[in-house]
Design a protein around this motif. Sequence first.
Motif, mmCIF file in Angstrom:
data_model
loop_
_atom_site.group_PDB
_atom_site.id
_atom_site.type_symbol
_atom_site.label_atom_id
_atom_site.label_comp_id
_atom_site.label_asym_id
_atom_site.label_seq_id
_atom_site.Cartn_x
_atom_site.Cartn_y
_atom_site.Cartn_z
ATOM 1 N N HIS A 1 -20.737 28.862 33.471
ATOM 2 C CA HIS A 1 -21.582 28.804 34.670
ATOM 3 C C HIS A 1 -22.339 27.493 34.644
ATOM 4 N N PHE A 2 -22.139 26.685 35.680
ATOM 5 C CA PHE A 2 -22.776 25.374 35.763
ATOM 6 C C PHE A 2 -23.766 25.333 36.917
ATOM 7 N N VAL A 3 -24.838 24.587 36.708
ATOM 8 C CA VAL A 3 -25.831 24.366 37.745
ATOM 9 C C VAL A 3 -26.085 22.865 37.835
ATOM 10 N N GLU A 4 -25.771 22.316 38.998
ATOM 11 C CA GLU A 4 -25.967 20.898 39.228
ATOM 12 C C GLU A 4 -27.236 20.673 40.039
ATOM 13 N N SER A 5 -27.890 19.557 39.792
ATOM 14 C CA SER A 5 -29.111 19.223 40.525
ATOM 15 C C SER A 5 -29.285 17.723 40.576
ATOM 16 N N GLY A 6 -30.234 17.298 41.379
ATOM 17 C CA GLY A 6 -30.568 15.884 41.439
ATOM 18 C C GLY A 6 -30.025 15.125 42.622
ATOM 19 N N GLY A 7 -29.164 15.762 43.396
ATOM 20 C CA GLY A 7 -28.619 15.086 44.552
ATOM 21 C C GLY A 7 -29.656 14.937 45.648
ATOM 22 N N GLY A 8 -29.273 14.231 46.685
ATOM 23 C CA GLY A 8 -30.179 14.032 47.807
ATOM 24 C C GLY A 8 -29.754 12.861 48.657
ATOM 25 N N LEU A 9 -30.678 12.406 49.446
ATOM 26 C CA LEU A 9 -30.437 11.269 50.336
ATOM 27 C C LEU A 9 -30.826 9.983 49.613
ATOM 28 N N VAL A 10 -29.929 9.038 49.626
ATOM 29 C CA VAL A 10 -30.199 7.759 48.962
ATOM 30 C C VAL A 10 -29.704 6.634 49.859
ATOM 31 N N LYS A 11 -30.411 5.547 49.850
ATOM 32 C CA LYS A 11 -29.998 4.390 50.633
ATOM 33 C C LYS A 11 -28.943 3.595 49.871
ATOM 34 N N PRO A 12 -28.090 2.911 50.573
ATOM 35 C CA PRO A 12 -27.135 2.043 49.889
ATOM 36 C C PRO A 12 -27.868 1.089 48.958
ATOM 37 N N GLY A 13 -27.363 0.982 47.742
ATOM 38 C CA GLY A 13 -28.010 0.161 46.742
ATOM 39 C C GLY A 13 -29.033 0.896 45.903
ATOM 40 N N GLY A 14 -29.341 2.109 46.292
ATOM 41 C CA GLY A 14 -30.321 2.900 45.563
ATOM 42 C C GLY A 14 -29.722 3.615 44.369
ATOM 43 N N SER A 15 -30.533 4.460 43.740
ATOM 44 C CA SER A 15 -30.125 5.158 42.524
ATOM 45 C C SER A 15 -30.454 6.642 42.616
ATOM 46 N N LEU A 16 -29.658 7.413 41.911
ATOM 47 C CA LEU A 16 -29.888 8.844 41.753
ATOM 48 C C LEU A 16 -29.479 9.223 40.337
ATOM 49 N N ARG A 17 -30.099 10.269 39.842
ATOM 50 C CA ARG A 17 -29.699 10.811 38.547
ATOM 51 C C ARG A 17 -29.377 12.286 38.722
ATOM 52 N N LEU A 18 -28.130 12.619 38.549
ATOM 53 C CA LEU A 18 -27.690 13.999 38.648
ATOM 54 C C LEU A 18 -27.787 14.663 37.283
ATOM 55 N N ALA A 19 -28.050 15.954 37.299
ATOM 56 C CA ALA A 19 -28.144 16.720 36.068
ATOM 57 C C ALA A 19 -27.263 17.959 36.140
ATOM 58 N N CYS A 20 -26.780 18.354 35.012
ATOM 59 C CA CYS A 20 -25.914 19.534 34.919
ATOM 60 C C CYS A 20 -26.336 20.369 33.732
ATOM 61 N N SER A 21 -26.568 21.632 33.979
ATOM 62 C CA SER A 21 -26.811 22.565 32.894
ATOM 63 C C SER A 21 -25.704 23.603 32.901
ATOM 64 N N GLY A 22 -25.458 24.186 31.766
ATOM 65 C CA GLY A 22 -24.378 25.148 31.704
ATOM 66 C C GLY A 22 -24.635 26.222 30.686
ATOM 67 N N SER A 23 -24.089 27.371 30.935
ATOM 68 C CA SER A 23 -24.162 28.467 29.983
ATOM 69 C C SER A 23 -22.758 28.832 29.551
ATOM 70 N N GLY A 24 -22.641 29.283 28.332
ATOM 71 C CA GLY A 24 -21.335 29.679 27.844
ATOM 72 C C GLY A 24 -20.469 28.540 27.375
ATOM 73 N N ILE A 25 -21.026 27.365 27.306
ATOM 74 C CA ILE A 25 -20.277 26.209 26.846
ATOM 75 C C ILE A 25 -21.242 25.239 26.173
ATOM 76 N N ILE A 26 -20.837 24.728 25.056
ATOM 77 C CA ILE A 26 -21.642 23.723 24.364
ATOM 78 C C ILE A 26 -21.099 22.354 24.745
ATOM 79 N N PHE A 27 -21.888 21.608 25.456
ATOM 80 C CA PHE A 27 -21.402 20.368 26.047
ATOM 81 C C PHE A 27 -20.871 19.398 24.997
#
Length: 115
Positions: A1-27
């Motif tokens: 089971h994965f949960v992604e976060s951190g997305g959103g609206l960004v301007k061209p040239g901008g930055s974002l940091r996405l995050a992923c957490s998970g259960s049942g798996i050791i990354f």
Amino acid sequence: HFVESGGGLVKPGGSLRLACSGSGIIFNQNTMAWYRQAPGKQREVVANIASVRSGGGTWYTSAVRGRFTISRDPTKNMMYLQMNNVKSEDAGIYYCNGGGGTRDWGQGTPVTVSV
């Protein structure tokens, strides 16, 4: 089971940091990957990171190489995707999964690129 976060609206040239957490798996013990599904297109691999046992190497699709960075935090069992110099073609829903994409998919986190 994965949960992604951190997305959103960004301007061209901008930055974002996405995050992923998970259960049942050791990354750290698995090859992990970020995937993107752009509107009207199939889901594709954007980046992956090998298991620690396999050396932990990273791979990026050519379209994002040099701009995106995939990483893991073993203390939190989380994975990240640092997106820099974002371009319009980076838009889509981002998902995390194992390297083969064989586990159940999460909801993803949307990235919208717009001025």
